[in-house]
Design an enzyme around this catalytic site. Structure first.
Site, short mmCIF file in Angstrom:
data_model
loop_
_atom_site.label_atom_id
_atom_site.label_comp_id
_atom_site.label_asym_id
_atom_site.label_seq_id
_atom_site.Cartn_x
_atom_site.Cartn_y
_atom_site.Cartn_z
CB SER A 1 -6.44 -24.38 -39.62
OG SER A 1 -5.14 -23.96 -40.50
CE LYS A 2 -9.71 -26.82 -34.85
NZ LYS A 2 -9.69 -25.75 -35.24
NE ARG A 3 -2.30 -27.02 -42.86
CZ ARG A 3 -3.46 -26.16 -43.53
NH1 ARG A 3 -4.73 -25.91 -42.91
NH2 ARG A 3 -3.02 -24.79 -43.70
#
Length: 487
Positions: free
Chosen positions: A254-256
RNA sequence: GCCCCCAUCGUCUAGGGGACUAGGACGUCAGCCUUUCAAGCUGAAGACAGGGAUUCGAAUUCCCUUGGGGGCACCA
């Protein structure tokens, strides 16, 4: 004849990549695309691109372009499409109407607020969250009442209350779900757009998709899809749920996880051919030792049977290594071509543009041996371009004292001055004996010259560097070093 | 909480009953090469999650446990 044609169309492989433009594609998305593409090419089939833009609220401006760009970058060309689901709304509506008419679906008037509080309540009671089917058996009168109140309903699928739904996953075998664990999911949203479940099935059927190769995260919704195929009287495609790619923390990408968009890898100086090779190895292997494969070899040998079932953690170190291998495998001309944009972009602004291409070509091989990504090239070769080297005097004195450094540099300047043939071999033929005369170890003497000529202690081989820099620059830099020492 | 999937070195993987003292790659460490760096070469450390069962024999088959992941939206 007809039979032959039937057999042929049955064997025809048609796969699709169906991203949603709610974000930019990351490694995991693209790996899925890549498996589909390779599978299609291996089977002389079709690779179809379909944009699933049915979520108006989460649509990201420009995402579709980035999706196309990402696929193009990796050379994943599509044979049909891109189709846009937003332009096919009528088809989904028709399917929903049919199910409604056959009482395999129903209209639901529940408010999102009610659904939300219902879910909260279920969670609190540690019950599996799911629609409570309040609208499933409304009487004609109740329905008329709801309609009259002006509520725009959604259409829900009437999931069977008992029994099982199963299907054969090409990678995982028979998968069985209890229907009682399935709720009445939404087919058509109140804004008239279909949900993924409906649109996906309608399109896969209409586009005659033979194999659905998609990420593992879809496995849980597969029974809904199978049920939908049955309800619509269609033959489902073959399913294969691919292992997911996880971040370093072992959770879904994910964006993380930093550089998620695949286009960022392009910007970071990775080669598409390296990325392609690396990605296919995340979940697929040819044998017990082959790591480097060309695109052709991958297409030739790819098979579903050799896809692993376990999720893979993305290992950036290995990507970097592989990229370095591909970089070194390039012809120096090719390498220069690819590196120039990075030089133009990242070299300090004080350096004049456009760069001298002839000079760039000369020095590129020295960077090529050392770079793991193209983005490293400017940093590795900056000293070739700057007018004045900036470094700490201390670097000159790391292996010798001041007097010795001055004496050595002066002797070097004198030798250089009289040198006619400015190439690596003659340079070495001059400086090696000079080290002896100066009673310095080559390591010490060459180290001193290296700092004077490049401003660093780590650089490409000294004489090759000097050859590329040219006599004038070298002399100038040695004198600059002397200045630093004398002051 | 419920459902589903998965399980070999830190990571990616080979292995589909005996060829396994478990192979390769990245990374790590050591050495060689060497004017530094890089590359290259050589070597080392490093794994079958645990327990049962089946079998003459289990990394490989079955079951349980544990662990990890995913799903459970008018998102895909």
């Amino acid at each position: 004849m007809l039979e032959a044609k039937l057999a042929m169309s049955e064997a025809m492989v048609r796969v699709r990549f169906a991203p949603s433009p709610t974000g930019y594609p990351h490694l995991g998305n693209i790996r899925t695309a890549l498996f589909n593409w390779v599978f299609a090419r291996h089977n002389n089939g079709f690779f179809i691109l379909r944009i699933e833009d049915t979520d108006v609220a989460r649509l990201v401006e420009g995402a579709t372009d980035v999706i196309l760009e990402s696929l193009r970058w990796l050379g994943l060309d599509w044979d049909e499409g891109p189709y846009f689901q937003s332009q096919r709304l009528e088809l989904y509506r028709e399917a929903a109407d049919r199910l409604l008419k056959q009482e395999l679906a129903y209209k639901c008037y529940c408010s999102t607020e009610r659904l939300e509080s219902m879910r909260q309540e279920q969670m609190k009671r540690k019950q599996p969250p799911g629609y409570d089917r309040r609208c499933r058996n409304l009487t004609r009168e109740q329905r008329a009442e709801m309609e009259a109140s002006g509520i725009t309903p959604v259409v829900r699928f009437k999931s069977p209350l008992e029994g099982q739904t199963s299907f054969n996953d090409l990678l995982r075998g028979q998968i069985i779900f209890e229907n009682s664990t399935l709720d009445d999911f939404v087919l058509l949203k109140s804004d008239g757009y279909p949900t993924y479940h409906l649109a996906n099935i309608v399109d896969d059927h209409l586009m005659e998709i033979s194999h659905v190769l998609r990420a593992d995260e879809w496995l849980s919704s597969a029974p809904r899809h199978v049920l939908l195929y049955q309800a619509l009287g269609w033959q489902p495609p073959q399913f294969a749920h691919l292992p997911m790619i996880l971040g370093a923390d072992r959770s879904k990408l994910s964006k993380r996880h930093g550089a998620t968009a695949i286009t960022e890898y392009q910007e970071q100086g990775y080669l598409p051919e390296a990325m392609f090779n690396f990605l296919v190895l995340l979940g697929w292997a040819l044998d017990d030792k082959t790591e480097l494969l060309t695109r052709e070899e991958i297409i030739k040998h790819f098979s579903l049977e050799r896809i692993s079932r376990a999720a893979a953690v993305f290992n950036k170190d290995k990507l970097e290594w592989m990229n370095g291998v591909y970089l070194r495998g390039l012809s120096s001309e090719e390498f220069a071509q690819r590196a120039i944009p990075f030089l133009e972009k990242d070299l300090q602004t004080a350096i004049n543009r456009p760069l001298d291409i002839g000079y760039v070509r000369q020095l590129m091989p020295l960077a090529q041996e050392r770079a793991r990504t193209l983005a490293e090239v400017p940093q590795l070769s900056e000293f070739f371009f700057v007018e004045e080297l900036e470094y700490d005097v201390g670097l000159l004195l790391s292996k010798t004292d001041k007097a010795e450094a001055i004496r050595s540099l002066q002797a070097s300047v004198a030798r250089m001055d009289s040198l006619k043939d400015w190439n690596a071999a003659p340079l070495e033929a001059v400086f090696r004996p000079l080290a002896e005369e100066l009673k310095l170890k080559t390591g010490v003497f060459f180290g001193l010259l290296r700092v004077a000529v490049t401003g660093r202690t780590a650089a490409p081989p000294l004489f090759q560097t000097m050859e590329v820099l040219g006599k004038e620059r070298c002399l100038k830099r040695l004198r600059a070093a002397l200045d630093k020492l004398v002051v």
